[in-house]
Design an enzyme around this catalytic site. Structure first.
Site, mmCIF file in Angstrom:
data_model
loop_
_atom_site.group_PDB
_atom_site.id
_atom_site.type_symbol
_atom_site.label_atom_id
_atom_site.label_comp_id
_atom_site.label_asym_id
_atom_site.label_seq_id
_atom_site.Cartn_x
_atom_site.Cartn_y
_atom_site.Cartn_z
ATOM 1 N N ASP A 1 -7.044 -1.014 4.476
ATOM 2 C CA ASP A 1 -6.772 -2.071 3.503
ATOM 3 C C ASP A 1 -7.014 -3.463 4.090
ATOM 4 O O ASP A 1 -6.444 -4.442 3.634
ATOM 5 C CB ASP A 1 -5.333 -1.955 2.970
ATOM 6 C CG ASP A 1 -4.343 -1.628 4.063
ATOM 7 O OD1 ASP A 1 -4.667 -1.920 5.229
ATOM 8 O OD2 ASP A 1 -3.269 -1.098 3.759
ATOM 9 N N ASP B 1 0.884 -1.150 0.000
ATOM 10 C CA ASP B 1 0.000 0.000 0.000
ATOM 11 C C ASP B 1 0.934 1.216 0.000
ATOM 12 O O ASP B 1 2.004 1.184 0.613
ATOM 13 C CB ASP B 1 -0.861 -0.035 1.271
ATOM 14 C CG ASP B 1 -1.870 1.079 1.270
ATOM 15 O OD1 ASP B 1 -2.381 1.407 0.178
ATOM 16 O OD2 ASP B 1 -2.151 1.625 2.347
ATOM 17 N N ASP C 1 -1.179 -0.845 6.434
ATOM 18 C CA ASP C 1 -1.201 -0.451 7.838
ATOM 19 C C ASP C 1 -2.437 -0.970 8.560
ATOM 20 O O ASP C 1 -2.651 -0.684 9.730
ATOM 21 C CB ASP C 1 -1.081 1.072 7.991
ATOM 22 C CG ASP C 1 -2.141 1.800 7.195
ATOM 23 O OD1 ASP C 1 -3.105 1.147 6.745
ATOM 24 O OD2 ASP C 1 -2.011 3.026 7.006
#
Lengths: 867, 155
Positions: free
Chosen positions: A759, A553, A755
């Site tokens: 996500d 990400d 994190d």
């Protein structure tokens, strides 16, 4: 027997729970007496006594009865109770869903993976048990069961019936309570002590038995000396050859029936369940040698005896188990190290005074004082002072981290030079350390899929080996004398067949196979914890090694996740660089936009005084405007400039250049004149590029996923050295999982690094989810691996560790199966005496555990800088 | 575990020390021990045979004290060692006097050796094979490492 309360529903918060140490109990009847006595007391909701741990757990209504009342009631029943602790009710089991609970039992007496299978099968046969997972290395069983249908008593009974010891670990799962762990440790220590005594006895008898019967000149001299002594003291006539047999009988019998009793017990319990295990093979093998020798002593007196075979075999097996237990103890070193980190006391401000209290008495909200060199006792937020704190023990990061007001501090870390006060936020089982310990313990207790291979082989191995030994025996008995007349070594065909069959039985024991996976998982997960990589299960550890694609990400993972001002440039000379920035920053102080925060922070950091703003207004989708020191200031994007009718074409090239670098450009106009631009960007973390390069060297395809536009995304990707073709841009958070699935559809084994905040679905979709930044609950709960700090090099470490662990497990399989597959033909051809087969078998277990311990030497390839 | 290590090492050293001493002593007298038959105390066994005439076809044993069921065995003298067996009589436990042991054939040798063996295998069947000395149940009796034998001179 154990009694433990089962609660699958939420605890009654109006009730209290107290735990007492109870002395004076001798048997299960005492348990019943105490429980019944307390059950009759008004206000007692439940009372449960654990005879093994000598603990009494009482749930009671504090309005009706108190702790002294409970102590008095126990005393009246004839026992002594000492309060250990009082808490809100804590379920002895983890509620895992409606009608389902989970409990961990400490198991003693297991010798090999077959034992594991016996216990698992025994537990799953109990009605109400949906799953039972036994960890041979950790010596525990995790049972998922329906508390309405079955009680813990029954579960423990099932394990005991199967021939093993079981103790309940009531609070280990819940609180990381050391005393619960001590209970298991004590049971294990008792077991080891017992085995050690048996070994000393066995060795003291088996070695003389071996000397007397096998080793010249002892075998010549000792029987004659003893026969002479007997003739003169007892009288009569003594044949030294028979005296030698009697000596063998006298020396081997205690070994066979005292030290070897455990194998007969295990054999019996396995037979009852129509299963085979190591005990089956040892019991059959040693019995064959022993009882044949008895026959050769009293009836077939011309035949030789093999007492030393049985005695040495048992001695070697016990020695092997002892060495294995010792080595196995070292596989849990990482957990012990983590437990040892916890602070014992805290200096708390109470009533205006600083007082030292045991860490258990610290409550959330307390103000704790930490002086130079002291340990931070619990988690919290700094409220006064500042210092640098060594967090290496939890994160693996060797450089101390600066802590100022508002920063979080983690319990068990060490304060360096400064002093500070912090407000505690998490205590007891909620601290990061307690959660890490729990997580690592759970991982060490979990079963990796690769273990199924060992389980599968073990389940068929024992019956196959017994069959093979019988065939070997028959071949040597009937065909051997014809085929290999010279190989009888002077024995009769029966004796030779017996020796060969016994050797096959013993060498083929699959003990080491059962240890191959769990010991490596224990060391691997522990090693991960040491390096700030928390691996949540054996499965996660195993899956990670297959990773050939990794998706990062962008925001907060590859980058810091916080926009910062990278540059600001004036457009005209009339308004200086600092002046236009001061005016813009003053305006942004009133805005809540993340980009505004970056500008204000930069102003603060550079010591810019921000004047007051009047007439502030946000123009949605455009920017902000207001009056600063009597001047009209606007700040926003191109659209805002167009709306104001300002021409910015002279600076368009520069603006595009900055945007091409992935930066967001904000334009400022003062009093209707374009004054300057401010570029803001989320910058790449220092180690991201290095980690990406290393991953590529390791053969892993690296992808970046972000909601940003492609140009910005590619700019960041270029900084991180990620191929533009591997940039997954303009992906909404809810679609990230789909992108991961697309990569998986291409046959890639995908690891997703994020994190854990927006996500989560993508982390779940990936073959392995790696959540960064432990300490946040979300991160701890998401993904199979949690990285303790925001350093992408730990992703590399996780993959390297996983690969090293799986490599080690495969080596362990080679060791374990190598002994068997090489040893069986050697034994079947008559080249291996049974006692040597026993020694080889013991050695195989020890070598597998030692092989796993080699993992302790694992070092991440991306070494951290030393402070 | 440390204590265990110390105990184990001490035990190992003790076993090695005792073993080495025994081994050294045993090596010195190894030959005395290798072919020892059924051991019996001096006072519990006796074999007395007078010198006899060559013409006789039997050997008369004046007195024998057998510690158990036994065999009286007559061998030809093979350079001072018992040679071919030429006579065999089973005797009961205890003292027997003036026992006659018939010889299998006319023995012209000047000396014969009379030995006393145990009957410990199948009763009444003489089970002794010099080549499988240790495994033979009917071994000769020994007193103080000496076989219970009498060399009988026949004139």
């Amino acid at each position: 027997m154990e009694k433990t309360m089962i609660q699958s529903s939420a605890p009654d918060t109006s009730a209290n729970e107290a735990v007492f140490g109870v002395t004076g109990m001798t048997c299960a009847s005492c348990v019943a007496v105490i429980e019944k006595t307390l059950a009759r007391m008004p206000g007692v909701l439940s009372a449960n006594v654990n005879l093994a741990s000598e603990r009494l757990t009482v749930t009671y209504d504090p309005a009706q009865i108190d702790e002294p009342g409970i102590v008095a009631a126990v005393k009246a029943a004839g026992y002594e109770a000492t309060p250990l602790k009082a808490t809100q009710p804590t379920p002895a089991t983890d509620a895992v869903g409606p009608g389902s609970a989970k409990i961990t039992l400490g198991i003693t007496g297991m010798t090999c993976s077959s034992c594991q299978a016996v216990i698992e099968r025994s537990l799953t046969k109990v009605p109400g048990v949906s799953e039972a997972v036994v960890n041979l290395a950790a010596e525990n069983a995790t049972v998922t069961f329906d508390p309405v249908v079955v009680s813990v008593d029954v579960l423990i009974g099932a394990v005991i019936d199967a021939g093993y010891g079981a103790i309940v670990l009531p609070e280990a799962q819940e609180e990381g309570d050391e005393s619960a762990r001590d209970l298991q440790k004590e049971a294990q220590a008792r077991h080891t002590r017992h085995q050690r005594n048996l070994f000393i006895m066995s060795a003291a008898l088996a070695i003389p038995a071996f000397l007397v019967t096998m080793v010249p000149p002892f075998m010549d001299v000792i029987p004659v000396v003893v026969a002479t002594w007997l003739a003169s003291v007892v009288g009569g006539a003594w044949d030294p050859h028979m005296v030698e047999k009697y000596l063998g009988l006298i020396l081997a019998t205690p070994v066979q029936f005292i030290a070897g009793a455990q194998f007969y017990r295990g054999f019996w319990h396995a037979i009852k369940r129509r299963m085979g295990n190591m005990d089956t093979l040892i019991a059959i093998g040693t019995s064959a040698a022993y009882f044949y020798s008895v026959a050769a002593t009293f009836w077939l007196i011309e035949e030789p005896v093999f007492y030393e075979v049985a005695a040495l075999l048992i001695t070697f097996v016990i020695l092997g188990k002892l060495l294995e237990a010792r080595a196995k103890g070292r596989t849990g070193d990482a957990i012990k190290k983590l437990m040892g980190l916890a602070a014992k006391t805290a200096r708390v401000v109470r009533g205006g005074e600083e007082i030292d209290v045991p860490v258990e008495q610290v409550v959330a909200g307390d103000i704790v004082v930490v002086r130079p060199g002291e340990k931070v006792p619990v988690d919290g937020v700094v409220v006064e002072g500042g210092s640098s704190v060594d967090e290496s023990m939890l994160t693996g990061e060797s450089i101390p981290v600066e802590k100022h007001e508002g920063d979080t501090v983690i319990g068990a870390t060490i304060n360096k030079l400064g002093s500070f006060k912090f407000r505690t936020t998490k205590v007891g089982k909620d601290t990061a350390l307690a959660q890490i310990i729990k997580l690592v313990e759970e991982a060490q207790g979990s079963k990796a899929p690769i273990q199924r291979f060992a389980d599968y082989i073990s389940s068929y191995f024992v019956p196959a080996v017994v069959a093979l030994a019988v065939v070997t025996f028959l071949v040597w008995l009937f065909v051997g004398p014809t085929l290999f007349p010279g190989a009888l070594d002077g024995f009769t065909p029966f004796v030779k067949a017996l020796l060969v069959g016994t050797a096959v039985l013993v060498i083929a024991c699959p003990c080491a196979l059962g240890l191959a996976t769990p010991t490596a998982i224990m060391v691997g997960t522990g090693k991960g914890a040491e390096n700030g990589v928390l691996i949540k299960s054996g499965e996660a550890l195993e899956t990670t090694h297959k990773t050939n694609a990794i998706v990062f990400d962008k925001t907060g993972t590859l980058t810091h996740g916080k926009p910062v001002v990278t540059e600001y440039e004036p457009f005209v000379d009339t308004i200086g660089r600092d002046e236009f920035f001061r005016l813009a920053a003053a305006l942004e102080r009133s805005s809540e936009h993340p980009l505004a925060e970056a500008i204000v922070n930069h102003a603060k950091e550079t010591g810019v005084d921000l004047p007051e703003v009047s007439g502030f207004a946000a123009v949605p989708g455009h920017g902000v405007e207001g009056t600063v020191e009597g001047r009209t200031v606007v700040l926003g994007n191109r659209k805002l400039m167009a709306r104001e009718g300002l021409d910015i074409s002279p600076w368009a090239a520069r603006i595009e250049q900055l945007e091409g670098e992935g930066k967001t450009v904000m334009l400022t106009a003062v009093d209707g004149v374009p004054a300057g631009l401010i570029a803001v960007a989320d910058t790449l973390k220092e180690n991201s590029r290095e980690a990406v390069e290393r991953l590529r060297q390791m053969g892993v395809e690296v992808y970046m996923i972000t909601g940003d536009n492609r140009r910005t995304a590619e700019a960041i990707a270029a900084q991180a050295d990620i191929d533009p073709a591997h940039v997954l841009a303009e992906v909404l958070p809810e679609h990230k999982a789909e992108e991961v699935a697309k990569l998986q559809a291409r046959g890639l084994s995908v690891a997703m690094v994020g994190d854990g905040i927006n996500d989560t679905p993508a982390l779940a979709q990936a073959d392995i989810g790696i959540a960064m930044g432990a300490g946040t609950d979300v991160a701890m709960e998401t993904g199979g691996i949690v990285l303790m700090k925001d350093d992408l090099r730990d992703v590399v470490t996780a993959i390297e560790l996983s690969r090293a662990t799986i490599r080690r497990i495969r080596w362990n399989f080679v060791w374990a199966l190598g002994y068997n597959s090489l040893g069986i033909p050697i034994a079947a051809l008559g080249f291996l005496r049974p006692e040597l087969a026993g020694a080889a078998m013991a050695l195989s277990s020890v070598s597998v555990v030692s092989s796993s311990l080699l993992l302790r030497r694992f070092k991440p390839s991306m070494r951290k800088a030393v402070a | 575990m440390r204590r265990f290590g110390i105990i184990a090492t001490a035990a190992l050293v003790a076993v090695l020390a005792v073993g080495l001493t025994t081994w050294t002593l045993a090596q010195a007298r190894a030959n005395d021990y290798t072919m020892v038959g059924v051991v019996v105390a001096e006072e519990n066994v006796a074999l007395e045979v007078e010198d006899q005439l060559r013409a006789e076809d039997e050997i008369t044993v004046s007195r024998v004290l057998a510690p158990g069921e036994s065999w009286l065995v007559v061998h030809l003298d093979d350079d001072g060692m018992p040679g071919m067996r030429v006579g065999l009589v089973r005797i009961e436990e205890g003292e027997s006097l003036d026992l006659a042991v018939p010889l299998d054939e006319q023995v012209m040798a000047s000396n014969v050796i009379v030995a006393l063996h145990a009957d410990r295998g199948q009763r009444g069947v003489f089970e002794f094979d010099m080549d499988a000395f240790m495994r033979s149940p009917d071994k000769p009796y020994f007193v103080n490492f000496e076989e219970v034998v009498v060399i009988v001179s026949r004139e």
